[in-house]
Design a protein around this motif. Structure first.
Motif, PDB file in Angstrom:
ATOM      1  N   GLU A   1       0.842  -1.203   0.000  1.00 18.23           N
ATOM      2  CA  GLU A   1       0.000   0.000   0.000  1.00 18.23           C
ATOM      3  C   GLU A   1       0.876   1.252   0.000  1.00 18.23           C
ATOM      4  O   GLU A   1       0.558   2.241  -0.669  1.00 18.23           O
ATOM      5  CB  GLU A   1      -0.914  -0.005   1.219  1.00 18.23           C
ATOM      6  N   ALA A   2       1.966   1.220   0.729  1.00 16.60           N
ATOM      7  CA  ALA A   2       2.860   2.383   0.786  1.00 16.60           C
ATOM      8  C   ALA A   2       3.495   2.650  -0.575  1.00 16.60           C
ATOM      9  O   ALA A   2       3.732   3.804  -0.942  1.00 16.60           O
ATOM     10  CB  ALA A   2       3.945   2.162   1.830  1.00 16.60           C
ATOM     11  N   ALA A   3       3.760   1.616  -1.321  1.00 23.84           N
ATOM     12  CA  ALA A   3       4.378   1.784  -2.637  1.00 23.84           C
ATOM     13  C   ALA A   3       3.464   2.529  -3.597  1.00 23.84           C
ATOM     14  O   ALA A   3       3.938   3.273  -4.452  1.00 23.84           O
ATOM     15  CB  ALA A   3       4.772   0.429  -3.214  1.00 23.84           C
ATOM     16  N   ALA A   4       2.169   2.364  -3.450  1.00 18.22           N
ATOM     17  CA  ALA A   4       1.231   3.073  -4.331  1.00 18.22           C
ATOM     18  C   ALA A   4       1.327   4.578  -4.120  1.00 18.22           C
ATOM     19  O   ALA A   4       1.411   5.347  -5.076  1.00 18.22           O
ATOM     20  CB  ALA A   4      -0.193   2.587  -4.074  1.00 18.22           C
ATOM     21  N   GLY A   5       1.319   5.013  -2.874  1.00 17.51           N
ATOM     22  CA  GLY A   5       1.448   6.436  -2.590  1.00 17.51           C
ATOM     23  C   GLY A   5       2.829   6.967  -2.927  1.00 17.51           C
ATOM     24  O   GLY A   5       2.981   8.094  -3.405  1.00 17.51           O
ATOM     25  N   ASP A   6       3.840   6.157  -2.667  1.00 24.40           N
ATOM     26  CA  ASP A   6       5.214   6.585  -2.946  1.00 24.40           C
ATOM     27  C   ASP A   6       5.484   6.673  -4.446  1.00 24.40           C
ATOM     28  O   ASP A   6       6.362   7.425  -4.869  1.00 24.40           O
ATOM     29  CB  ASP A   6       6.208   5.635  -2.281  1.00 24.40           C
ATOM     30  N   THR A   7       4.750   5.941  -5.247  1.00 22.70           N
ATOM     31  CA  THR A   7       4.906   6.030  -6.696  1.00 22.70           C
ATOM     32  C   THR A   7       4.491   7.410  -7.191  1.00 22.70           C
ATOM     33  O   THR A   7       5.176   8.023  -8.015  1.00 22.70           O
ATOM     34  CB  THR A   7       4.085   4.932  -7.409  1.00 22.70           C
ATOM     35  N   LEU A   8       3.384   7.920  -6.677  1.00 23.05           N
ATOM     36  CA  LEU A   8       2.951   9.271  -7.047  1.00 23.05           C
ATOM     37  C   LEU A   8       3.982  10.302  -6.585  1.00 23.05           C
ATOM     38  O   LEU A   8       4.351  11.205  -7.349  1.00 23.05           O
ATOM     39  CB  LEU A   8       1.578   9.581  -6.449  1.00 23.05           C
ATOM     40  N   ALA A   9       4.456  10.177  -5.351  1.00 23.51           N
ATOM     41  CA  ALA A   9       5.454  11.116  -4.829  1.00 23.51           C
ATOM     42  C   ALA A   9       6.729  11.069  -5.654  1.00 23.51           C
ATOM     43  O   ALA A   9       7.322  12.112  -5.959  1.00 23.51           O
ATOM     44  CB  ALA A   9       5.758  10.796  -3.369  1.00 23.51           C
ATOM     45  N   ALA A  10       7.164   9.886  -6.042  1.00 23.44           N
ATOM     46  CA  ALA A  10       8.383   9.752  -6.834  1.00 23.44           C
ATOM     47  C   ALA A  10       8.206  10.340  -8.232  1.00 23.44           C
ATOM     48  O   ALA A  10       9.130  10.968  -8.762  1.00 23.44           O
ATOM     49  CB  ALA A  10       8.789   8.278  -6.928  1.00 23.44           C
ATOM     50  N   THR A  11       7.045  10.168  -8.808  1.00 25.18           N
ATOM     51  CA  THR A  11       6.784  10.731 -10.136  1.00 25.18           C
ATOM     52  C   THR A  11       6.774  12.251 -10.089  1.00 25.18           C
ATOM     53  O   THR A  11       7.405  12.913 -10.925  1.00 25.18           O
ATOM     54  CB  THR A  11       5.443  10.206 -10.684  1.00 25.18           C
ATOM     55  N   VAL A  12       6.082  12.809  -9.105  1.00 23.84           N
ATOM     56  CA  VAL A  12       6.053  14.271  -8.948  1.00 23.84           C
ATOM     57  C   VAL A  12       7.461  14.792  -8.682  1.00 23.84           C
ATOM     58  O   VAL A  12       7.896  15.794  -9.258  1.00 23.84           O
ATOM     59  CB  VAL A  12       5.084  14.681  -7.819  1.00 23.84           C
ATOM     60  N   GLY A  13       8.200  14.122  -7.820  1.00 19.21           N
ATOM     61  CA  GLY A  13       9.565  14.530  -7.506  1.00 19.21           C
ATOM     62  C   GLY A  13      10.488  14.447  -8.704  1.00 19.21           C
ATOM     63  O   GLY A  13      11.319  15.339  -8.930  1.00 19.21           O
ATOM     64  N   LEU A  14      10.357  13.405  -9.486  1.00 19.31           N
ATOM     65  CA  LEU A  14      11.196  13.229 -10.671  1.00 19.31           C
ATOM     66  C   LEU A  14      10.939  14.325 -11.689  1.00 19.31           C
ATOM     67  O   LEU A  14      11.882  14.956 -12.199  1.00 19.31           O
ATOM     68  CB  LEU A  14      10.941  11.855 -11.294  1.00 19.31           C
ATOM     69  N   VAL A  15       9.672  14.602 -11.974  1.00 20.34           N
ATOM     70  CA  VAL A  15       9.324  15.648 -12.947  1.00 20.34           C
ATOM     71  C   VAL A  15       9.767  17.017 -12.443  1.00 20.34           C
ATOM     72  O   VAL A  15      10.342  17.817 -13.187  1.00 20.34           O
ATOM     73  CB  VAL A  15       7.810  15.620 -13.249  1.00 20.34           C
ATOM     74  N   SER A  16       9.543  17.291 -11.168  1.00 19.16           N
ATOM     75  CA  SER A  16       9.914  18.588 -10.600  1.00 19.16           C
ATOM     76  C   SER A  16      11.424  18.779 -10.577  1.00 19.16           C
ATOM     77  O   SER A  16      11.924  19.871 -10.861  1.00 19.16           O
ATOM     78  CB  SER A  16       9.345  18.724  -9.191  1.00 19.16           C
ATOM     79  N   SER A  17      12.152  17.738 -10.247  1.00 18.10           N
ATOM     80  CA  SER A  17      13.618  17.831 -10.218  1.00 18.10           C
ATOM     81  C   SER A  17      14.180  18.030 -11.622  1.00 18.10           C
ATOM     82  O   SER A  17      15.137  18.782 -11.806  1.00 18.10           O
ATOM     83  CB  SER A  17      14.211  16.570  -9.589  1.00 18.10           C
ATOM     84  N   ALA A  18      13.583  17.366 -12.593  1.00 14.94           N
ATOM     85  CA  ALA A  18      14.006  17.577 -13.982  1.00 14.94           C
ATOM     86  C   ALA A  18      13.709  19.010 -14.419  1.00 14.94           C
ATOM     87  O   ALA A  18      14.509  19.626 -15.144  1.00 14.94           O
ATOM     88  CB  ALA A  18      13.309  16.575 -14.901  1.00 14.94           C
ATOM     89  N   ALA A  19      12.589  19.562 -13.962  1.00 15.12           N
ATOM     90  CA  ALA A  19      12.269  20.960 -14.277  1.00 15.12           C
ATOM     91  C   ALA A  19      13.273  21.906 -13.640  1.00 15.12           C
ATOM     92  O   ALA A  19      13.667  22.913 -14.250  1.00 15.12           O
ATOM     93  CB  ALA A  19      10.850  21.294 -13.813  1.00 15.12           C
TER      94      ALA A  19
END
Length: 157
Positions: A110-128
């Motif tokens: 269950e934690a991986a589901a929420g962490d997937t969204l956080a990682a995606t947002v973090g990845l896109v934001s860091s690339a920006a």
């Protein structure tokens, strides 16, 4: 001065990803859930750097109606851009490692589901952030001086 090369940032991202992956393998179970929008700060910082770069670029190119840029302001902008691009690249590596670690476990934990969204947002934001910083550094380059002195006079009018 040497401008930041994307391949240098890629090396930093890969090294950060390797270290982060090792830390995730060892201690993911002891980490709290990641807030979904934890990485949005980097997106905001990247946007500010793009805006600052556009403003500086117009001033460096001496566009009509703009004030000249003090050399110290340009030097500080380049230092900010270099630091931000490296921080963005490192965080791209970290968030990429988190995403690669939690995405296969999306259905199992269950934690991986929420962490997937956080990682995606973090990845896109860091690339920006890294992209905005590279843009800011690019905008701080001095324009080429024309060979013809008459062109300089016409350009400044």
């Amino acid at each position: 001065m040497r401008f930041t090369r994307p391949r240098d940032l890629a090396v930093a991202a890969v090294l950060a990803a390797l270290v982060a992956h090792l830390l995730l393998v060892v201690g993911y179970n002891s980490l709290p859930r990641l807030p979904a929008f934890i990485g949005l700060t980097f997106l905001v910082l990247g946007g500010v750097e793009v805006w600052f770069g556009l403003s500086l670029r117009a001033r460096i190119q001496r566009k009509p109606g703009t004030a000249p840029v003090d050399a110290l302001v340009a030097a500080r902008a380049v230092a900010l851009a270099k630091a931000s691009s490296l921080a963005g690249a490192i965080m791209v590596g970290v968030w990429g490692a988190v995403l690669l670690y939690v995405a296969p476990r999306f259905a199992d934990l269950e934690a991986a589901a929420g962490d997937t969204l956080a990682a995606t947002v973090g990845l896109v934001s860091s690339a920006a952030l890294a992209g905005g910083a590279l843009w800011l550094e690019h905008c701080c380059r001095t324009p080429e001086e024309p060979d013809d002195p008459d062109k300089i006079t016409r350009h400044r009018r």
